[in-house]
Design an enzyme around this catalytic site. Structure first.
Site, PDB file in Angstrom:
ATOM      1  N   GLY A 272     -46.458  52.596  63.662  1.00 40.94           N
ATOM      2  CA  GLY A 272     -47.361  53.175  64.654  1.00 40.94           C
ATOM      3  C   GLY A 272     -47.520  54.679  64.590  1.00 40.94           C
ATOM      4  N   PRO A 315     -43.938  51.674  59.018  1.00 43.20           N
ATOM      5  CA  PRO A 315     -45.197  52.420  59.079  1.00 43.20           C
ATOM      6  C   PRO A 315     -46.223  51.900  58.070  1.00 43.20           C
ATOM      7  CG  PRO A 315     -43.552  53.641  57.845  1.00 43.20           C
ATOM      8  CD  PRO A 315     -42.868  52.383  58.318  1.00 43.20           C
ATOM      9  N   ARG A 317     -50.223  52.881  58.554  1.00 38.87           N
ATOM     10  CA  ARG A 317     -51.254  53.929  58.566  1.00 38.87           C
ATOM     11  C   ARG A 317     -50.735  55.277  58.081  1.00 38.87           C
ATOM     12  NH1 ARG A 317     -55.203  53.869  62.596  1.00 38.87           N
ATOM     13  NH2 ARG A 317     -53.841  52.342  63.616  1.00 38.87           N
ATOM     14  N   ARG A 365     -63.552  50.242  62.154  1.00 38.52           N
ATOM     15  CA  ARG A 365     -62.755  50.869  63.209  1.00 38.52           C
ATOM     16  C   ARG A 365     -63.605  51.628  64.229  1.00 38.52           C
ATOM     17  NH1 ARG A 365     -59.632  54.514  62.498  1.00 38.52           N
ATOM     18  NH2 ARG A 365     -58.138  53.961  64.105  1.00 38.52           N
ATOM     19  N   TYR A 369     -62.953  50.128  67.698  1.00 35.69           N
ATOM     20  CA  TYR A 369     -62.057  50.893  68.581  1.00 35.69           C
ATOM     21  C   TYR A 369     -62.667  52.195  69.069  1.00 35.69           C
ATOM     22  CZ  TYR A 369     -58.688  48.231  65.703  1.00 35.69           C
ATOM     23  OH  TYR A 369     -58.011  47.262  65.020  1.00 35.69           O
ATOM     24  N   CYS A 396     -77.416  45.409  60.744  1.00 36.87           N
ATOM     25  CA  CYS A 396     -78.316  45.132  61.867  1.00 36.87           C
ATOM     26  C   CYS A 396     -77.552  45.101  63.172  1.00 36.87           C
ATOM     27  CB  CYS A 396     -79.032  43.810  61.630  1.00 36.87           C
ATOM     28  SG  CYS A 396     -80.323  44.029  60.435  1.00 36.87           S
ATOM     29  N   GLU A 397     -77.098  46.257  63.591  1.00 37.70           N
ATOM     30  CA  GLU A 397     -76.233  46.390  64.761  1.00 37.70           C
ATOM     31  C   GLU A 397     -76.365  47.836  65.191  1.00 37.70           C
ATOM     32  OE1 GLU A 397     -74.037  44.526  67.007  1.00 37.70           O
ATOM     33  OE2 GLU A 397     -74.206  43.188  65.297  1.00 37.70           O
TER      34      GLU A 397
HETATM   35  N1  PLP Z   1     -45.425  46.528  62.436  1.00 37.97           N
HETATM   36  C1  PLP Z   1     -46.106  45.677  63.215  1.00 37.97           C
HETATM   37  C2  PLP Z   1     -45.392  44.540  63.807  1.00 37.97           C
HETATM   38  C3  PLP Z   1     -47.467  45.871  63.492  1.00 37.97           C
HETATM   39  O1  PLP Z   1     -48.120  45.018  64.277  1.00 37.97           O
HETATM   40  C4  PLP Z   1     -48.119  46.990  62.909  1.00 37.97           C
HETATM   41  C5  PLP Z   1     -49.550  47.235  63.164  1.00 37.97           C
HETATM   42  O2  PLP Z   1     -50.237  46.567  63.870  1.00 37.97           O
HETATM   43  C6  PLP Z   1     -47.384  47.827  62.071  1.00 37.97           C
HETATM   44  C7  PLP Z   1     -46.042  47.588  61.850  1.00 37.97           C
HETATM   45  C8  PLP Z   1     -48.024  49.023  61.391  1.00 37.97           C
HETATM   46  O3  PLP Z   1     -48.561  49.916  62.289  1.00 37.97           O
HETATM   47  P1  PLP Z   1     -49.137  51.311  61.753  1.00 37.97           P
HETATM   48  O4  PLP Z   1     -50.049  51.013  60.627  1.00 37.97           O
HETATM   49  O5  PLP Z   1     -49.842  51.880  62.924  1.00 37.97           O
HETATM   50  O6  PLP Z   1     -47.966  52.123  61.326  1.00 37.97           O
END
Ligand code: PLP
Length: 477
Positions: A272, A315, A317, A365, A369, A396-397
């Site tokens: 996250g 991690p 992202r 995204r 989001y 088409c959106e």
């Molecule tokens: N671990 C779990 C269980 C997840 O659901 C997620 C993303 O949804 C991640 C890791 C990776 O999250 P991020 O890409 O934000 O680091």
């Protein structure tokens, strides 16, 4: 340049002093403009990439991914060794997974976290050591469980009561003892700067904290399962450490109770960690996050009088997001007059819609989001003033927007190449064939060379699964 701010620009968006600039926080470290103004990534000019692979095109800077993987592993290992334990880092493949990426992150010492049979297949095809794969999912099929156990994945994250019996049965049948974690809801939800902590969760993942002890008793009653610890994931694109700290504290008090009745060697705090999509984003550096989280774990364990567990992270992202750039070609440009909110009813401001040859099918995204992105012209530099633009796709959106707001040189024109940074995570992974558009190729760049990782889908690929498709029909190729 005498650019002025548009009243339609969001508050966080400043007019750039130079709309050709490439702020280091949002672009891969290898990105630069050559003397002709052409943007290059990993030493390869965008114009060359497009000549070879076309647009839209996902470009991934290999060294950026490797460097982020190393930096993350070093930060967590260093900080957890400082407090007297160990850390493990799994790359969350859901962000973007191909065999090459799985190999890069394993080369750098990370495990791989998968959440479907498909992701598991890619990790195994890449030759990732199964013992360093963790498997998630709130509804793994019996087949996925069987494949994971027989492949020898290190840990399966149990997400529901019924799964305890399913994993135990598969392990017993295959004559294995399967390592498992228990996913719990810490009640902490985090997003960007803020977190919110509740006592009870209304969501599909994991066990409520007050049902976890019974679930662990059940896990421990199965000879074919080995309980390795608790797991939670509090959200995505998180900038600070407070949510992780609160979640770690909540999990460790449960962890301490579980230690009274058996071993609990590990604690997995999920992923996250946030990245910068625009210059307004200011995520905490990973070294600082690691230091804060390690100190909290140390203090909580001391207060509870328990041994420090091995602490794992997942991690996605933050490893790959900043390494990706999507290249598009500009097709059409349209200026619309937008009525200003709150002013006199006839006051308007112009908004320039720049439409590109991709859109929500390669980057969902923004539509999904309301995510913000940045954009620059990749094929040239320009002396023109900056103008507010919205980058739209070809679908088409009306919500088919790639970049909601940024400033580009006002002379942006059809045929220009645009580059959108920070598209390495959850773009290809979430791509669709909406409007029967093929998903674009993915190319890795490093040391002045480009390598195709995933080829783009052709119309033939899309038609080939249509059982009414006759290869001789008009349009067939
Ligand atoms: N671990 C779990 C269980 C997840 O659901 C997620 C993303 O949804 C991640 C890791 C990776 O999250 P991020 O890409 O934000 O680091």
């Amino acid at each position: 340049m005498t650019s002025v701010a548009s009243p339609l620009a969001p508050d966080w968006l400043a007019v750039p002093a130079d709309p050709n600039d490439l702020p280091a926080s949002v672009w891969p470290s290898s990105v630069l403009r050559d003397r002709h103004g052409v943007l290059s990534i990993g030493g390869v000019p965008a114009t060359d990439l497009v000549q070879q692979f076309g647009t839209p095109l996902y470009v991934v800077d290999e060294e950026h991914v490797r460097a982020r993987a190393r930096e993350t592993l070093d930060a967590f290992t260093g900080q957890f060794e400082r407090i007297g334990t160990r850390a493990k880092v799994y790359y969350a493949g859901k962000a973007f997974l191909s065999t090459a990426v799985a190999r890069w992150v394993s080369d750098e010492g990370l495990g791989v976290d998968v959440c479907t049979g498909g992701e598991l297949a890619v990790a195994l095809a890449a030759g990732v050591d199964p013992g360093r794969i963790g498997m998630h999912g709130n509804n793994k099929s019996l087949d996925e469980i069987e494949r994971a156990v027989s492949a020898g994945v290190g840990t399966i994250v149990i997400d529901s009561e019924i799964e305890i019996d399913r994993v135990a049965a598969a392990a017993a049948r295959l004559g294995r003892v399967q390592g498992v974690r228990l996913r719990v809801n810490s009640g902490v939800h985090a997003h960007t700067h803020d977190f919110l902590a509740t006592a009870h969760e209304d969501q599909k993942f994991g066990f409520p904290l007050d049902r976890a002890e019974a679930a662990v008793r059940s896990i421990r009653s199965h000879a074919a399962l080995e309980f390795r610890g608790l797991h939670c994931h509090i959200g995505s694109q998180i900038f600070g450490a407070d949510g992780f700290a609160e979640s770690a504290a909540r999990l460790l008090s449960l962890h301490a109770r579980l230690l009274e009745t058996g071993p609990v060697p590990e604690l997995n705090l999920g992923g996250g960690f946030g990245i910068a999509y625009t210059t307004a984003d200011d995520p905490t550096p990973i070294a600082e996050l690691a230091a804060r989280i390690a100190s909290i774990v140390e203090a909580e364990c001391a207060a509870l009088g328990i041994a420090l567990p091995v602490v794992a992270f997942e991690p996605g992202r933050s490893i790959i997001g900043g390494a990706g750039v999507t290249l598009y070609s500009v097709g059409t440009i349209k200026d619309v007059d937008v009525t200003l909110q709150g002013g006199s009813s006839d006051a308007t401001a112009p908004r320039r819609y720049v439409s590109v040859d991709g859109g929500m099918s390669d980057n969902a995204r923004t539509a999904l989001y309301g995510a913000d992105y940045s954009v620059r012209i990749a094929s040239r530099a320009s002396d023109a003033d900056a103008a507010l633009v919205r980058i739209a796709g070809k679908h088409c959106e009306s919500g088919d927007i790639v970049v909601n707001a940024d400033y580009l040189p006002a002379d942006v024109t059809p045929g220009d190449l645009l580059a959108v940074p920070a598209t390495g995570a959850y773009c290809w992974a979430l791509a669709s064939n909406y409007n029967i558009v093929g998903r674009p190729p993915v190319v890795a760049v490093a040391n002045g060379e480009a390598r195709l990782l995933i080829r783009g889908e052709t119309e033939h690929d899309l038609l080939a699964r249509d059982t009414g498709f006759a290869p001789t029909a008009p349009g067939a190729s």
